[in-house]
Write an enzyme that holds these catalytic residues in place. Structure first.
Site, short mmCIF file in Angstrom:
data_model
loop_
_atom_site.label_atom_id
_atom_site.label_comp_id
_atom_site.label_asym_id
_atom_site.label_seq_id
_atom_site.Cartn_x
_atom_site.Cartn_y
_atom_site.Cartn_z
N ASP A 173 0.83 -1.21 0.00
CA ASP A 173 0.00 0.00 0.00
C ASP A 173 0.87 1.26 0.00
OD1 ASP A 173 -2.54 1.04 -0.01
OD2 ASP A 173 -2.76 1.07 2.17
N HIS A 174 0.48 2.24 -0.77
CA HIS A 174 1.05 3.60 -0.68
C HIS A 174 2.55 3.70 -0.58
CE1 HIS A 174 -2.48 6.08 -0.33
NE2 HIS A 174 -3.01 5.22 0.52
N HIS A 210 -6.96 9.74 5.41
CA HIS A 210 -6.45 8.61 6.19
C HIS A 210 -6.45 8.97 7.67
CE1 HIS A 210 -4.30 7.70 2.26
NE2 HIS A 210 -5.03 6.64 2.48
N GLY A 211 -6.65 7.99 8.51
CA GLY A 211 -6.62 8.21 9.96
C GLY A 211 -8.00 8.59 10.48
N HIS A 261 -10.11 5.40 -0.44
CA HIS A 261 -9.15 5.33 0.68
C HIS A 261 -9.75 6.01 1.91
CE1 HIS A 261 -5.24 3.88 -1.05
NE2 HIS A 261 -6.07 3.82 -2.07
N GLY A 262 -9.10 5.77 3.05
CA GLY A 262 -9.53 6.46 4.27
C GLY A 262 -10.88 5.99 4.78
N ASN A 283 -10.75 0.84 1.28
CA ASN A 283 -9.57 0.65 2.12
C ASN A 283 -9.83 1.04 3.57
OD1 ASN A 283 -8.44 0.18 -0.38
ND2 ASN A 283 -6.65 1.48 -0.03
N VAL A 284 -9.51 0.12 4.47
CA VAL A 284 -9.72 0.35 5.90
C VAL A 284 -8.44 -0.04 6.63
CG1 VAL A 284 -11.12 -0.28 7.90
CG2 VAL A 284 -12.16 -0.27 5.61
N THR A 317 -6.84 2.26 9.84
CA THR A 317 -6.65 2.79 11.20
C THR A 317 -7.49 2.04 12.23
OG1 THR A 317 -6.15 4.93 10.25
CG2 THR A 317 -6.79 4.92 12.56
#
Ligand code: 13P
Length: 286
Positions: free
Chosen positions: A82-83, A179-180, A207-208, A229-230, A232
């Site tokens: 990822d990333h 994100h977060g 994302h996020g 996308n999960v 945190t």
């Protein structure tokens, strides 16, 4: 076959109107929870390592872990990097047998972003690995980057160019998520998502996921998001539940008997909730 299989799953998700869940893990316990939950709900998932996690364990170790857990649980899990903006790390992951890698050069000008994706796609596709790219800037304060500006939204024409010119298989497009944990409510630009989805043919990635209300995720799926996308909430469920259990049971409790199983079960519950949000139960293709 690996890339073909992933694309077959995306086609099915498009046809049947659901999204494939992607879960980031940082520890073996989180990975185990993700794969057990995926197997129990018969859901195809992406098991994703951020660059620091991939480097910490080594890509080959993670490949072996996902293979071994796949055999034990029966889960269909695609190992994803990822990333990373590091083309060499993408190649290292490809060499170790990853199913999917994300080259995130979204902070660079579009032509450089496309050039980076092209380089990774050339290498990855020759080794049967699928590729995700990113356009626009997904806000973050974590490992995925630290972009916090307001002009983060994807430009539709940039997404079209990236989809057509870079060889990317699926595309993360910034539509307002971050994100977060969110400070305040996420503000998703559904109109922009509709525009992007109407103009490109490849699957789109949200994302996020952590903190995005179920209703908003469903709206995104209805408008063409095919991967959610999960991360945190997986890591914090693991860490917070670990702390709680230690406090509750006392530091002398045998951790393997009492602490890890209960913590892993909590992570599994969260994974299952997200699988249901994505409407992805029972989607394994035999
Ligand atoms: P969260 O950590 O906000 O859930 O986002 C995960 C993600 O998008 C990883 O690519």
């Amino acid at each position: 076959m690996k890339r073909e299989k992933i694309m077959e799953y995306f086609l099915a998700a498009e046809k049947e109107g659901y999204a494939i869940p992607h879960f980031n893990f940082a520890s073996f316990f989180e990975l185990t929870a993700i794969m057990e939950a995926a197997a129990e709900l018969q859901t195809p998932v992406f098991a994703a390592s951020l660059p620091k996690v991939a480097r910490m364990y080594g890509p080959a170790v993670l490949r072996a872990a996902v293979d071994g857990l796949g055999k034990r649980t029966g889960a269909v899990a695609f190992l994803h990097l990822d990333h990373t903006n590091d083309v060499n790390l993408c190649k290292e992951a490809v060499d170790a047998g990853y199913d999917s890698v994300m080259i995130d050069a979204s902070r660079k000008p579009l032509d450089e972003n496309i050039a980076a994706i092209l380089e990774v796609a050339g290498y990855a596709h020759a080794h049967d690995c699928a590729v995700e790219g990113e356009v626009g800037k997904i806000k973050s304060r974590g490992d995925e980057g630290d972009y916090q500006g307001e002009d983060c939204l994807v430009q539709t024409e940039d997404a079209v160019l990236a989809a057509e010119k870079s060889g990317v298989d699926y595309l993360a497009a910034a539509i307002g998520t971050a994100h977060g944990f969110y400070q305040g409510e996420p503000k998703i630009n559904f109109k922009r998502l509709e525009e992007v989805a109407a103009n490109i043919k490849i699957p789109l990635v949200l994302h996020g996921g952590t903190g995005v209300p179920e209703e908003d995720v469903r709206q995104c799926i209805a408008r063409g998001i095919r991967k959610v996308n999960v991360g945190t909430i997986i890591r914090y469920t693991y860490l917070n539940r670990m702390k709680e259990e230690i406090e509750k049971q006392g530091a002398l409790t045998p951790p393997v008997d009492l602490i890890y199983p209960s913590v892993t079960d909590s992570v599994k519950e969260v994974v299952k909730e997200w699988i249901k949000v994505c409407m992805a139960e029972g989607r394994v293709i035999c």
